[in-house]
Scaffold this active site. Structure first.
Site, PDB file in Angstrom:
ATOM      1  N   ARG A   1      69.120  60.963  44.384  1.00  0.00           N
ATOM      2  CA  ARG A   1      68.704  61.810  43.024  1.00  0.00           C
ATOM      3  C   ARG A   1      70.174  61.661  42.301  1.00  0.00           C
ATOM      4  O   ARG A   1      71.262  61.409  42.850  1.00  0.00           O
ATOM      5  CB  ARG A   1      68.525  63.393  43.527  1.00  0.00           C
ATOM      6  CG  ARG A   1      67.410  63.791  44.126  1.00  0.00           C
ATOM      7  CD  ARG A   1      67.181  65.106  44.437  1.00  0.00           C
ATOM      8  NE  ARG A   1      66.931  65.981  42.855  1.00  0.00           N
ATOM      9  CZ  ARG A   1      65.756  65.982  42.663  1.00  0.00           C
ATOM     10  NH1 ARG A   1      64.530  65.712  43.606  1.00  0.00           N
ATOM     11  NH2 ARG A   1      65.560  66.525  41.537  1.00  0.00           N
TER      12      ARG A   1
ATOM     13  N   HIS B   1      66.168  65.663  53.985  1.00  0.00           N
ATOM     14  CA  HIS B   1      66.637  66.844  54.257  1.00  0.00           C
ATOM     15  C   HIS B   1      67.795  66.698  55.348  1.00  0.00           C
ATOM     16  O   HIS B   1      68.482  67.947  55.554  1.00  0.00           O
ATOM     17  CB  HIS B   1      65.529  67.723  54.861  1.00  0.00           C
ATOM     18  CG  HIS B   1      64.564  68.107  53.862  1.00  0.00           C
ATOM     19  ND1 HIS B   1      64.926  68.314  52.389  1.00  0.00           N
ATOM     20  CD2 HIS B   1      63.147  68.663  53.931  1.00  0.00           C
ATOM     21  CE1 HIS B   1      63.994  68.701  51.751  1.00  0.00           C
ATOM     22  NE2 HIS B   1      62.659  68.934  52.695  1.00  0.00           N
TER      23      HIS B   1
ATOM     24  N   ASN C   1      60.440  60.501  55.245  1.00  0.00           N
ATOM     25  CA  ASN C   1      61.744  60.860  54.072  1.00  0.00           C
ATOM     26  C   ASN C   1      62.760  61.704  54.888  1.00  0.00           C
ATOM     27  O   ASN C   1      62.339  62.614  55.326  1.00  0.00           O
ATOM     28  CB  ASN C   1      60.986  61.722  53.218  1.00  0.00           C
ATOM     29  CG  ASN C   1      62.029  62.009  51.873  1.00  0.00           C
ATOM     30  OD1 ASN C   1      63.067  62.408  52.214  1.00  0.00           O
ATOM     31  ND2 ASN C   1      61.668  61.848  50.635  1.00  0.00           N
TER      32      ASN C   1
ATOM     33  N   GLY D   1      58.308  64.048  54.318  1.00  0.00           N
ATOM     34  CA  GLY D   1      59.578  64.438  54.594  1.00  0.00           C
ATOM     35  C   GLY D   1      59.518  65.824  55.175  1.00  0.00           C
ATOM     36  O   GLY D   1      59.874  66.013  56.446  1.00  0.00           O
TER      37      GLY D   1
ATOM     38  N   GLU E   1      52.104  55.336  44.186  1.00  0.00           N
ATOM     39  CA  GLU E   1      52.192  56.807  45.288  1.00  0.00           C
ATOM     40  C   GLU E   1      51.405  57.815  44.515  1.00  0.00           C
ATOM     41  O   GLU E   1      51.714  58.202  43.472  1.00  0.00           O
ATOM     42  CB  GLU E   1      53.536  56.917  45.941  1.00  0.00           C
ATOM     43  CG  GLU E   1      53.237  58.122  46.749  1.00  0.00           C
ATOM     44  CD  GLU E   1      54.618  58.422  47.341  1.00  0.00           C
ATOM     45  OE1 GLU E   1      55.608  57.385  47.473  1.00  0.00           O
ATOM     46  OE2 GLU E   1      54.951  59.556  47.533  1.00  0.00           O
TER      47      GLU E   1
ATOM     48  N   THR F   1      60.393  67.015  43.574  1.00  0.00           N
ATOM     49  CA  THR F   1      59.886  66.419  42.429  1.00  0.00           C
ATOM     50  C   THR F   1      58.555  67.118  42.211  1.00  0.00           C
ATOM     51  O   THR F   1      57.812  67.682  43.218  1.00  0.00           O
ATOM     52  CB  THR F   1      59.466  64.845  42.929  1.00  0.00           C
ATOM     53  OG1 THR F   1      60.676  64.194  43.671  1.00  0.00           O
ATOM     54  CG2 THR F   1      59.062  64.062  42.001  1.00  0.00           C
TER      55      THR F   1
ATOM     56  N   GLU G   1      63.356  55.967  46.538  1.00  0.00           N
ATOM     57  CA  GLU G   1      62.790  56.757  45.517  1.00  0.00           C
ATOM     58  C   GLU G   1      63.926  57.085  44.506  1.00  0.00           C
ATOM     59  O   GLU G   1      65.104  57.421  44.976  1.00  0.00           O
ATOM     60  CB  GLU G   1      62.354  58.336  46.119  1.00  0.00           C
ATOM     61  CG  GLU G   1      61.000  58.500  46.663  1.00  0.00           C
ATOM     62  CD  GLU G   1      60.966  59.597  47.378  1.00  0.00           C
ATOM     63  OE1 GLU G   1      61.329  60.686  46.956  1.00  0.00           O
ATOM     64  OE2 GLU G   1      60.021  59.724  48.060  1.00  0.00           O
TER      65      GLU G   1
ATOM     66  N   HIS H   1      53.755  63.719  49.205  1.00  0.00           N
ATOM     67  CA  HIS H   1      54.332  65.190  48.827  1.00  0.00           C
ATOM     68  C   HIS H   1      53.473  66.263  49.528  1.00  0.00           C
ATOM     69  O   HIS H   1      52.383  66.263  49.191  1.00  0.00           O
ATOM     70  CB  HIS H   1      54.244  65.401  47.133  1.00  0.00           C
ATOM     71  CG  HIS H   1      55.569  66.051  46.751  1.00  0.00           C
ATOM     72  ND1 HIS H   1      55.442  67.490  46.790  1.00  0.00           N
ATOM     73  CD2 HIS H   1      56.717  65.697  46.363  1.00  0.00           C
ATOM     74  CE1 HIS H   1      56.608  67.863  46.356  1.00  0.00           C
ATOM     75  NE2 HIS H   1      57.357  66.856  46.047  1.00  0.00           N
TER      76      HIS H   1
ATOM     77  N   ARG I   1      72.371  65.355  45.562  1.00  0.00           N
ATOM     78  CA  ARG I   1      72.410  66.521  46.333  1.00  0.00           C
ATOM     79  C   ARG I   1      72.004  66.534  47.956  1.00  0.00           C
ATOM     80  O   ARG I   1      72.653  67.378  48.539  1.00  0.00           O
ATOM     81  CB  ARG I   1      71.430  67.615  45.651  1.00  0.00           C
ATOM     82  CG  ARG I   1      70.049  67.442  45.892  1.00  0.00           C
ATOM     83  CD  ARG I   1      69.149  68.439  45.370  1.00  0.00           C
ATOM     84  NE  ARG I   1      68.948  68.702  44.031  1.00  0.00           N
ATOM     85  CZ  ARG I   1      67.969  69.274  43.509  1.00  0.00           C
ATOM     86  NH1 ARG I   1      66.791  69.423  44.300  1.00  0.00           N
ATOM     87  NH2 ARG I   1      67.705  69.244  42.151  1.00  0.00           N
TER      88      ARG I   1
ATOM     89  N   HIS J   1      65.583  59.480  48.631  1.00  0.00           N
ATOM     90  CA  HIS J   1      65.575  59.658  47.190  1.00  0.00           C
ATOM     91  C   HIS J   1      67.145  59.796  47.122  1.00  0.00           C
ATOM     92  O   HIS J   1      67.576  60.744  47.231  1.00  0.00           O
ATOM     93  CB  HIS J   1      64.624  60.872  47.020  1.00  0.00           C
ATOM     94  CG  HIS J   1      64.681  61.471  45.550  1.00  0.00           C
ATOM     95  ND1 HIS J   1      63.703  62.168  45.079  1.00  0.00           N
ATOM     96  CD2 HIS J   1      65.166  60.694  44.563  1.00  0.00           C
ATOM     97  CE1 HIS J   1      63.923  62.271  43.425  1.00  0.00           C
ATOM     98  NE2 HIS J   1      64.813  61.249  43.272  1.00  0.00           N
TER      99      HIS J   1
HETATM  100  N1  PXP Z   1      56.910  61.111  47.738  1.00  0.00           N
HETATM  101  C1  PXP Z   1      57.686  61.596  46.861  1.00  0.00           C
HETATM  102  C2  PXP Z   1      57.452  60.614  45.577  1.00  0.00           C
HETATM  103  C3  PXP Z   1      58.733  62.487  46.912  1.00  0.00           C
HETATM  104  O1  PXP Z   1      59.693  62.750  45.553  1.00  0.00           O
HETATM  105  C4  PXP Z   1      58.660  63.161  48.034  1.00  0.00           C
HETATM  106  C5  PXP Z   1      59.642  64.436  48.268  1.00  0.00           C
HETATM  107  O2  PXP Z   1      61.095  63.790  47.992  1.00  0.00           O
HETATM  108  C6  PXP Z   1      57.858  63.054  49.146  1.00  0.00           C
HETATM  109  C7  PXP Z   1      57.081  61.969  48.879  1.00  0.00           C
HETATM  110  C8  PXP Z   1      57.971  63.812  50.344  1.00  0.00           C
HETATM  111  O3  PXP Z   1      57.395  64.897  50.186  1.00  0.00           O
HETATM  112  P1  PXP Z   1      57.703  66.162  51.307  1.00  0.00           P
HETATM  113  O4  PXP Z   1      59.002  66.489  51.536  1.00  0.00           O
HETATM  114  O5  PXP Z   1      56.925  67.241  50.704  1.00  0.00           O
HETATM  115  O6  PXP Z   1      56.725  65.570  52.462  1.00  0.00           O
END
Ligand code: PXP
Length: 242
Positions: free
Chosen positions: A45, A10, A7, A212, A151, A101, A70, A190, A49, A43
């Site tokens: 959004r 960032h 991901n 991510g 997921e 999220t 996403e 996540h 952002r 993602h």
């Molecule tokens: N999966 C989903 C559905 C998410 O919303 C996120 C955060 O954007 C991630 C995975 C990745 O999470 P993290 O940045 O905590 O690794």
């Protein structure tokens, strides 16, 4: 094979902090691919952002591996997905004020809307994954929607430690079995990082992890290609059972 979805939101967060052109998530996608990523996750959004429409459009043309978008079920976001046709759409709940999220989708409470969104995505040839908490009733409802994948939300697992973490892991394992037995692909994500990823990687029939924050954080110090390579090595170790 267990696939690593990186991901890169960032990277775009840093760019948007100055509303400039750098660092470019498109470059990040190339670096992640060089490090062994199997999938690029972004993602889009509703408040734009971090990732913006231009990123999704260019990434859909340039990413050579799987592109996972996403997104919420907002109509304008679904329109962009149908236009850019990522390989996979992962539907997530979205609140404006949240930092990231916060929980899984409420499939039971939004069944009719989700049914039409999933149909639209399928009609456009897009594979659909739903981001869910490890809850039996939600997974059953998701199965009725005929989505290809679920997921599992690993946020709770990632926030806990010791015996509490073990309880969370067992919940993920039980939900994973329910998902696989129902014929859907098992994904998770996540809060996963270099310290906690291995037990989740070893859940039976896990096929995709989306990570991510921890990878981009490490990339600040070692570079993105190296950070992805190190995470990919952990997944390989987990798969080989060592
Ligand atoms: N999966 C989903 C559905 C998410 O919303 C996120 C955060 O954007 C991630 C995975 C990745 O999470 P993290 O940045 O905590 O690794």
């Amino acid at each position: 094979m267990l696939e690593l979805g990186v991901n890169i939101d960032h990277v775009a967060t840093i760019r948007q902090a100055r509303k400039t052109y750098e660092p470019d998530p498109v470059t990040a996608a190339v670096m992640a691919e060089l490090g062994g990523a199997d999938c690029i996750t972004v993602h889009l959004r509703e408040d734009r952002r971090h990732i913006i429409d231009r990123d999704v459009r260019i990434l859909s043309d340039t990413v050579n591996i799987k592109l996972n978008l996403e997104m919420s079920v907002a109509t304008d976001i679904i329109d962009i997905a149908c236009e850019t046709k990522p390989n996979q759409a992962t539907l997530v709940p979205e609140k404006r004020e949240e930092v990231t999220t916060e929980g899984g989708l409420d499939v039971l409470g939004n069944y009719d809307n989700l049914e039409s969104v999933v149909k639209r995505l399928h009609d456009n040839g897009i594979r659909v994954s739903l981001f869910l908490d490890p809850e039996q009733a939600q997974i059953e409802a998701a199965h009725k929607l005929q989505v290809e994948a679920i997921e599992l939300h690993t946020g709770q697992y990632s926030l806990t430690s010791g015996p509490d973490r073990e309880v969370c892991l067992q919940d993920l394992i039980a939900s994973g079995k329910q998902i696989v037995d129902a014929g859907m692909a098992l994904h998770a994500g996540h809060g996963l990082n270099y310290q906690n990823v291995i037990p989740v990687s070893r859940i039976d029939k896990m096929v995709e992890l989306n990570i991510g924050h921890s990878i981009i954080s490490r990339a600040v110090f070692v570079g993105l290609t190296q950070a992805v390579r190190e995470m990919k090595e952990l997944l390989t170790i987990a798969e080989s059972g060592n």
